[in-house]
Design a protein around this motif. Structure first.
Motif, PDB file in Angstrom:
ATOM      1  N   ALA A 101       0.932  -1.044  -0.018  1.00  0.00           N
ATOM      2  CA  ALA A 101      -0.012   0.164   0.012  1.00  0.00           C
ATOM      3  C   ALA A 101       0.670   1.376  -0.010  1.00  0.00           C
ATOM      4  O   ALA A 101       0.262   2.157   0.576  1.00  0.00           O
ATOM      5  CB  ALA A 101      -1.218   0.046   1.282  1.00  0.00           C
ATOM      6  N   THR A 142      -4.852  -2.159  -2.273  1.00  0.00           N
ATOM      7  CA  THR A 142      -4.649  -0.841  -3.075  1.00  0.00           C
ATOM      8  C   THR A 142      -4.004  -1.082  -4.410  1.00  0.00           C
ATOM      9  O   THR A 142      -3.297  -2.204  -4.658  1.00  0.00           O
ATOM     10  CB  THR A 142      -4.016   0.139  -2.394  1.00  0.00           C
ATOM     11  OG1 THR A 142      -2.469  -0.173  -2.188  1.00  0.00           O
ATOM     12  CG2 THR A 142      -4.402   0.475  -0.824  1.00  0.00           C
ATOM     13  N   ASN A 185      -8.486   1.617  -5.461  1.00  0.00           N
ATOM     14  CA  ASN A 185      -8.056   2.189  -4.048  1.00  0.00           C
ATOM     15  C   ASN A 185      -6.568   2.781  -4.228  1.00  0.00           C
ATOM     16  O   ASN A 185      -5.765   2.292  -4.776  1.00  0.00           O
ATOM     17  CB  ASN A 185      -7.904   1.050  -3.093  1.00  0.00           C
ATOM     18  CG  ASN A 185      -9.343   0.675  -2.578  1.00  0.00           C
ATOM     19  OD1 ASN A 185     -10.232   1.194  -2.847  1.00  0.00           O
ATOM     20  ND2 ASN A 185      -9.383  -0.433  -2.198  1.00  0.00           N
ATOM     21  N   SER A 186      -6.272   4.004  -3.183  1.00  0.00           N
ATOM     22  CA  SER A 186      -5.337   4.727  -3.238  1.00  0.00           C
ATOM     23  C   SER A 186      -4.043   4.093  -2.424  1.00  0.00           C
ATOM     24  O   SER A 186      -4.413   3.726  -1.328  1.00  0.00           O
ATOM     25  CB  SER A 186      -5.614   6.222  -3.060  1.00  0.00           C
ATOM     26  OG  SER A 186      -6.402   6.735  -3.814  1.00  0.00           O
ATOM     27  N   PRO A 187      -2.864   4.053  -2.770  1.00  0.00           N
ATOM     28  CA  PRO A 187      -1.712   3.670  -1.816  1.00  0.00           C
ATOM     29  C   PRO A 187      -1.338   4.916  -1.111  1.00  0.00           C
ATOM     30  O   PRO A 187      -1.659   5.988  -1.499  1.00  0.00           O
ATOM     31  CB  PRO A 187      -0.693   3.251  -2.828  1.00  0.00           C
ATOM     32  CG  PRO A 187      -0.999   4.027  -4.076  1.00  0.00           C
ATOM     33  CD  PRO A 187      -2.522   4.155  -4.223  1.00  0.00           C
TER      34      PRO A 187
END
Length: 234
Positions: free
Chosen positions: A74, A102, A148-150
């Motif tokens: 992530a 993510t 999804n965002s890291p």
């Protein structure tokens, strides 16, 4: 942990292996399956790492030296810093420890890899921003898509040995990727594999020709059937 490690560790380029252009060119258009044949059958990363699916786009065959990045789960800071270490023709191999929660990389990093002369990206995580990635033209191999965002916080290591897709990969290893997946040739075995490939290509091409001309079973299989190693029972 008693104390936190440095946010970013970079192995100097002078301490990283790098194959010659002649060595790299020896793998041009050689299928990953042939590479595996030359390495006792096992050279491929986990099949979960596959060509990024782009409708209507043919998967390119790419070859280049690995630039390794250990990002951890992530996190994308290591990839952002690794852009400064890319040399022309590199394939960035980014390890996120197989984390699927993510995206490992998005379109902006992919575009900057391309802008810095990188030939491709391999990661054991998903990617995001598919339309943007298509626009970059970078050849990507990953586990799929996840928007999804890291995070962007580290720590990360660049240029060091990584464990990814069931293999240990070092910067300077040769990465070969195509429709079937991703194969890795260890730096110390490059010349040995090149020597084996000439014979493998000859045999494979000859067998393909025989099959296209109607071959139904190989002579080797027939000989085995007619040996004492095969019995028929009622």
């Amino acid at each position: 942990m008693i104390e936190n490690p440095p946010l970013i560790q970079i192995k100097k380029s002078t301490s990283r292996n790098r194959p010659s252009q002649k060595q790299i060119d020896s793998f041009k258009d050689i299928p990953t399956s042939f590479i595996c044949d030359a390495l006792s059958g096992y050279a491929a990363l986990d099949p979960a790492i596959k060509p990024l699916s782009i409708p209507g786009k043919t998967v390119n065959h790419i070859v280049g030296p690995a630039l390794t990045v250990f990002s951890g789960a992530a996190d994308v800071l290591g990839m952002a810093i690794a852009l400064s270490e890319i040399q022309e023709g590199d394939i960035v191999v980014n390890c996120v420890n197989g984390f699927q929660g993510t995206a490992a990389v998005g379109d902006r990093i992919a575009g900057m890899i391309r802008n810095n002369g990188g030939k491709g990206l391999v990661t054991d995580g998903p990617m995001r921003d598919l339309n943007g990635i298509i626009e970059t033209g970078l050849d990507c191999f990953c586990t799929g898509l996840n928007p999804n965002s890291p995070y962007n916080s580290g720590p990360a290591k660049i240029g060091y040995s990584i464990d990814i897709g069931g293999k240990t990969v070092n910067s300077g290893d040769i990465v070969v990727a195509d429709t079937d997946g991703v194969a890795v040739v260890p730096f110390d075995e490059i010349d040995e594999v090149i020597n084996k490939l000439q014979r493998i290509v000859e045999v494979e091409n000859a067998m393909d020709k025989e099959v296209s001309e109607g071959l139904k079973i190989s002579q080797k299989a027939l000989d085995f059937i007619n040996s004492d190693q095969v019995i028929y029972t009622d």
